[in-house]
Design a protein around this motif. Sequence first.
Motif, short mmCIF file in Angstrom:
data_model
loop_
_atom_site.label_atom_id
_atom_site.label_comp_id
_atom_site.label_asym_id
_atom_site.label_seq_id
_atom_site.Cartn_x
_atom_site.Cartn_y
_atom_site.Cartn_z
N ARG A 142 -6.73 3.33 -3.87
CA ARG A 142 -6.76 2.78 -2.51
C ARG A 142 -7.23 1.33 -2.46
O ARG A 142 -7.27 0.74 -1.39
CB ARG A 142 -7.65 3.63 -1.61
N TYR A 191 -5.71 0.27 1.02
CA TYR A 191 -5.10 1.33 1.82
C TYR A 191 -6.20 2.32 2.16
O TYR A 191 -6.54 3.20 1.37
CB TYR A 191 -3.96 1.99 1.06
N LYS A 211 2.99 5.02 -4.03
CA LYS A 211 3.44 6.35 -4.48
C LYS A 211 4.18 6.33 -5.81
O LYS A 211 5.20 6.99 -5.95
CB LYS A 211 4.32 6.99 -3.40
N GLY A 252 6.05 1.45 -0.88
CA GLY A 252 4.80 1.70 -0.22
C GLY A 252 5.00 1.83 1.25
O GLY A 252 6.06 1.57 1.76
N LYS A 253 3.95 2.24 1.95
CA LYS A 253 4.10 2.44 3.38
C LYS A 253 3.85 1.16 4.15
O LYS A 253 4.23 1.06 5.28
CB LYS A 253 3.15 3.51 3.87
N THR A 310 5.75 -0.97 2.46
CA THR A 310 5.33 0.40 2.31
C THR A 310 6.49 1.35 2.48
O THR A 310 7.44 1.05 3.17
CB THR A 310 4.29 0.74 3.39
N PHE A 360 0.49 10.07 -4.79
CA PHE A 360 0.05 9.73 -3.45
C PHE A 360 -0.70 8.39 -3.50
O PHE A 360 -1.05 7.89 -4.56
CB PHE A 360 -0.86 10.81 -2.87
N ASN A 361 -0.96 7.83 -2.32
CA ASN A 361 -1.73 6.59 -2.20
C ASN A 361 -1.10 5.50 -3.07
O ASN A 361 0.11 5.35 -3.13
CB ASN A 361 -3.20 6.82 -2.55
N GLN A 385 0.82 -1.20 0.00
CA GLN A 385 0.00 0.00 0.00
C GLN A 385 0.86 1.26 0.00
O GLN A 385 2.01 1.22 0.42
CB GLN A 385 -0.93 0.04 1.21
N GLU A 386 0.25 2.31 -0.44
CA GLU A 386 0.90 3.62 -0.54
C GLU A 386 2.21 3.52 -1.32
O GLU A 386 3.27 3.95 -0.88
CB GLU A 386 1.14 4.22 0.85
#
Length: 618
Positions: free
Chosen positions: A108, A123, A35, A536-537, A587, A75-76, A32-33
Amino acid sequence: MEPEGDMPKEKAKNPPLETYFDLLGGDIIALQEVKIELAKLKSTAGEDGGVAYRFSSSWEAFFNPCRDKEVGIGFNGVATYVKTKGVCRCVRADWRGLGDEELDRMGRCLVTDHGKFVLFNVYAPCSGGASGSIKLRFHEALSKAMDGYRNKGRKVILVGDLNIAHEAIDTHWNFRRVRVDKILSSISEPEAQWQRDIKAKWRKIIEQLNRTREVVEQVTSNSRTGEKHNKWRLRCRPLAGVSDSNPNNEEGAAFVFLSTPEENKAYCESTYLYEGPEEPPRVQALIDLMHKVGGVKWSAETIADIANLDKHGDLFGGKHRGELVAWMDGLVKGEKSTMIDTFRLHHPKAQGRFTCWNQYTNRRYENEGFRIDYILVDRELRDAIAMPQSLHLSCGNEEKVPQVLKAWGGQEEVEENPTRQAFSDTFEAAALAATFTGGFEPASFSGAGTTAPSTKAIHGHLDARQSGIIYTPPTYSDHVAVVCHFKFEADEEGGQGGGKELAKDKGTKECQPHRAQKSLAGFFGGGGGGCGGGAGKKSSVFTTSAAKAKGKESSNNSLFKNSGASDASCGGEEGGAKKKKSVFKTTSVGNKRGKPNSKNTLSSFVKKRKSPNVTDLM
């Protein structure tokens, strides 16, 4: 415990990310994330281009980058990597899985079809970065989308960062909310002194806070560099006779500062905001207000008593838990619930087992965090969840566990001993795991960033890769990984997708914008396995065990969720049977304002050079 003095400080070498995935042994890796911009995924230019996000032919990658310019390109974003020859190979993907154009374009949610189950990689909007209406709308759309597959007879697995700390046990005691309304409304006199203090002063404290509160500008400075910063801080007047600087004033003339300085004025104004005395405060806010405004300073023993879930669990709950927690209740609690929280299934009483901490204030080193990253499965898949090889969770550096156990319970380490089982459920054990018993060092406040872990620490965190949480180093992300193992029967083609190949429909193709690019072989100069993976995060790992079917041997598959990022080193051993596989989710870390931070992303693993040998990591 103090960091061990004999731990070598040399930095580990950076292997390709694919090598790290292989060390984890996963079949599915959900990120996720990430970017990464859609344009870059389609591009062949530079090491950040789409070609860098392809692995070798052993992996298929699927992406849903943010397409909404208002949210912010870059983002995301979510990505899912799937082994091409694994038991859980993918046959179809869809980035429009929520059925809501605005939400889908935020990047997301990504849906992948694996035959016997459908995987939702999510996410979710966080509390600080999205309006309440968007957050609730997202979760409602997610529920509707999952139900749509269930109505077709499909089973669902949900992985990712849901940005919900479900129960009080999933939150550090600082952040738990106390049901002061129950204390205030009690007819009998409470037994505990701290509850009597609340009953005597809390209404007056809230009235004073709401009447005199104001946000003022405050200049702070870095003690090492001398750099000054303009921030905002909340203050109010204490009750009469409370102020240390003016103990005899009638109106509490001196101001007291509450909470900490904040860069955002609006956020600062939203803190310590209560409509009335019945609204539950967080424990730390309760302590702060009782002391600074009410003049009641509780001892460490009293605070420990307040935070005791076993003793005062009924004071942490109720309607104040909010709509999103109620949404989570509907998924995993009660007779009508549809899903199982795989971590709590095996570790129902484990305390302090968080997956996210505030990295900017080094909260991981106090283990002040939240568990907001999950692997949830439909109840119909309950029998497919494999039992962990060991029920005890990571207790930090395995070399230090015997002496830790001896100090805690008087019994040194033996195979599956009861002392270790009990200790691994404690907050103390979780705190050791979060820092690898001091092997992961906090960031310097001088601005030098997070300290890269040693080769030994990098190697050691993989020892617990099947324990439910994999404590990846803080240089990877402010999140860590979660993992679950499953048992699925392989079909004749070696997968469980009914022998189907990856679909060539428009939706699946749109989830693979990088597929038009050339392979990685030329990009890496023929140096072996490719590397890539959007930064990602957070990440998730999913493991499955394939039973023997039609002459096929058994193999283990895992679903693993983890946080990864930065130019930190990765490494580890090839421990475990060769047929064990895991799913790993990673992430990257953004900067303090939430903007993409190219320095702290997994793209650092993408180097135009020959891949290092795995043995170089040891």
